[in-house]
Write an enzyme that holds these catalytic residues in place. Sequence first.
Site, PDB file in Angstrom:
ATOM      1  N   LYS A   1      -2.309   1.221 -13.711  1.00 45.70           N
ATOM      2  CA  LYS A   1      -2.481   1.948 -12.447  1.00 45.70           C
ATOM      3  C   LYS A   1      -2.647   3.434 -12.744  1.00 45.70           C
ATOM      4  CE  LYS A   1      -0.224   2.421  -7.902  1.00 45.70           C
ATOM      5  NZ  LYS A   1       0.968   2.079  -7.119  1.00 45.70           N
TER       6      LYS A   1
ATOM      7  N   SER B   1       0.018   0.039  -2.649  1.00 46.22           N
ATOM      8  CA  SER B   1      -0.973   0.950  -3.190  1.00 46.22           C
ATOM      9  C   SER B   1      -1.623   0.461  -4.478  1.00 46.22           C
ATOM     10  CB  SER B   1      -0.344   2.320  -3.418  1.00 46.22           C
ATOM     11  OG  SER B   1       0.701   2.236  -4.369  1.00 46.22           O
TER      12      SER B   1
ATOM     13  N   SER C   1       4.543  -1.552  -3.348  1.00 48.56           N
ATOM     14  CA  SER C   1       3.175  -1.391  -3.841  1.00 48.56           C
ATOM     15  C   SER C   1       2.746  -2.328  -4.962  1.00 48.56           C
ATOM     16  CB  SER C   1       2.956   0.048  -4.295  1.00 48.56           C
ATOM     17  OG  SER C   1       2.669   0.823  -3.176  1.00 48.56           O
TER      18      SER C   1
HETATM   19  N1  GLN Z   1       3.068   1.120   1.122  1.00 51.87           N
HETATM   20  C1  GLN Z   1       4.276   1.862   0.936  1.00 51.87           C
HETATM   21  C2  GLN Z   1       4.065   3.295   1.316  1.00 51.87           C
HETATM   22  O1  GLN Z   1       3.017   3.599   1.762  1.00 51.87           O
HETATM   23  C3  GLN Z   1       4.751   1.695  -0.461  1.00 51.87           C
HETATM   24  C4  GLN Z   1       4.153   2.642  -1.414  1.00 51.87           C
HETATM   25  C5  GLN Z   1       4.552   2.344  -2.820  1.00 51.87           C
HETATM   26  O2  GLN Z   1       5.296   1.407  -3.110  1.00 51.87           O
HETATM   27  N2  GLN Z   1       4.016   3.161  -3.719  1.00 51.87           N
HETATM   28  O3  GLN Z   1       4.921   4.093   1.186  1.00 51.87           O
END
Ligand code: GLN
Length: 486
Positions: free
Chosen positions: A79, A154, A178
Site C-alpha cells: 500500500k 482505503s 481499511s
Molecule cells: N474508512 C475508515 C476511515 O475513513 C478507515 C480508514 C482506515 O482504516 N485507514 O477512516
Amino acid sequence: MDITKLTAIETKEIIKKRELSVKELIGSYLDKIDSVDKEINAFITLNREEALKNAEKLDKKIKNGQSLGALGGLPIGIKDNIVTKDLKTTCGSKMLENFIPPYDGKVVEKIKKEDGIILGKLNLDEFAMGSSTETSYFGETKNPINMEMVPGGSSGGSAAAVKAGEVLLSLGTDTGGSTRQPAAFCDVVGIKPSYGLVSRYGIVSLANTLDTVGVLGKDVEDAAFFLSTLTGFDPLDSTSSESAKGETIRESIVNKNDINTIKGMKVGLPKEFFQTEIDKGISREVNKAIKILESLGAEIEEISMPYLEYSLAVYHVIVAAEISSNLARFDGIRYGHRSEDYNTLDELYINSRTEALGEEVKRRIMFGTYYLSKSNANSHYERALKIRRLIKEDFDRAFGKYDILLSPTSPILPFKFGEKMTNPLSMYKADLFTVPVNLGGLCAMSIPCGYENGLPVGLQIIGDRFKEANIIKAGLALEGGLKNGI
Ligand code: GLN
C-alpha cells in the site's frame, strides 16, 4: 496453467521444486499487470526493473544450492502509505506526488529479508481516509468482481490487486477497517493484527493510536502465513509490544486440516451489531457461516455490549483529532508539495495545503482542529477517550467469556462509484463493524462467506489482543466448511 491462479503457499512449493524459476514467475505477474491494470488501476507505481533484478538474484541463489527466505520469490504489493527506499510513496495524494523516501519501513525491510519480491505500490484513498479508494489523487481502483463497483477502501488497491491476480500477497493498513472492508468487497481474506504486533515504523501515520499494518491474501492460510513473517518487537516503534511474536500464528496454520480445532470454541454474537440495519443478503450469508461454525463444534451465544453503538462517533472524533496533528508535517516545507504562489510564510503554508490536499483530508483536519481546540477538547476529544475506554471494557468482558466474536465485516455490499461521495456520513457507515476493533486494539479477520447478487459478502472474526491464533483457527475451519459444503 495460469500460474497467477495459485495461492502463495502453492506457488512457494513450485519454486522450491524448481518447476518454475523466480524470473518466470515474476514475468507472469508483470504480464498480468500489463494486461489488466490499465482498467483496474490497482498500482500507483510499478517496480518492474528492480523486481526482475531481484528475481534473477534469487534464481542465482537457488542455483548455488542456497535456500530462500520464507517469502522466497513471491510477488507482493505494498500500500502506498508505507515507505519504500528509493521507490515513490505518494499516500494517494498530490501532496506527496514526487516523494521518494530515503528508508524502508520495518515491514518492507522484513519482506526483503525474507526474499519477497516487491512489484510496486498500490492505490488507496488519500492518506488512507475513505472506504472506496475514490479519494485517491491517482484515480479510482475498480473492483475486479464487478468493474462498476468500488473495491472498498482505503486499501482498495491492495485488495483488488490480490483478487485480480496481479500480486499474491499485499500489505494494507487498518485504522478503522481499511484492510478488512476492502477484503470483504473484493472477496479476499484480510487480517488486521492486534495493535503492537507488527511494527508501524515507516507507516505514514493517519491516527497513530489506531493504525496497524494489515495483510491480504487469497485465503486464510496465505494471509496468516504472510502475517507470521512480519511480526516482532521493534524498538523503533514505541508502541511495539514485547509479546509481538509470530509463533502461535505459524502453529495455527500447521493444524489447518484438523477440523476439530474449533470444537468447544466459545463464540459471541454482539446483539448490538446484529440489530443494526444490515443488507438482507449479507445477513443471510453471515448467518449461514455462523451455522457452519456451529456444526463444526463451536458454541454460539448472543451477547450484549452496550457501548458498541458509540463506536463510530467516538472513532471519528479521535481519528480526526490525531489526523489534524499528524498531517501538520505536510506543509510544503518539511514535506510535500510547495506552492509557487506566496508572498508570506502563512501564504506558503496555506496555499501549499490548499492546492495539494483533497476535500476529505481537509474536512478531517478541520474537524480534528475543532475537537482539539481549547473550548472543545474537554467536551469532544476527552469525552471520546473516556467512551473509548468503556468500549474497550465491553470487549474485555466479552473476551473473559468468549474466544472470538462474529459480525458482518460491512453492513453494506460494494456500491457504485460516486454513490456515496457527496454524503460522507453514508460513506462512514461502511465501517460500522470494523472501527470498534481498532478502538480496542484487538485483532480481526474478514473472510469471504458468500454472495448476494454476484457481490461478495465478508464475515468478520474478532479476537482478543494477541490472540490471532483464535481468529485464524476459526477462519480455517469456516473456509474448510464452505469448501466441503457443510
Ligand atoms: N474508512 C475508515 C476511515 O475513513 C478507515 C480508514 C482506515 O482504516 N485507514 O477512516
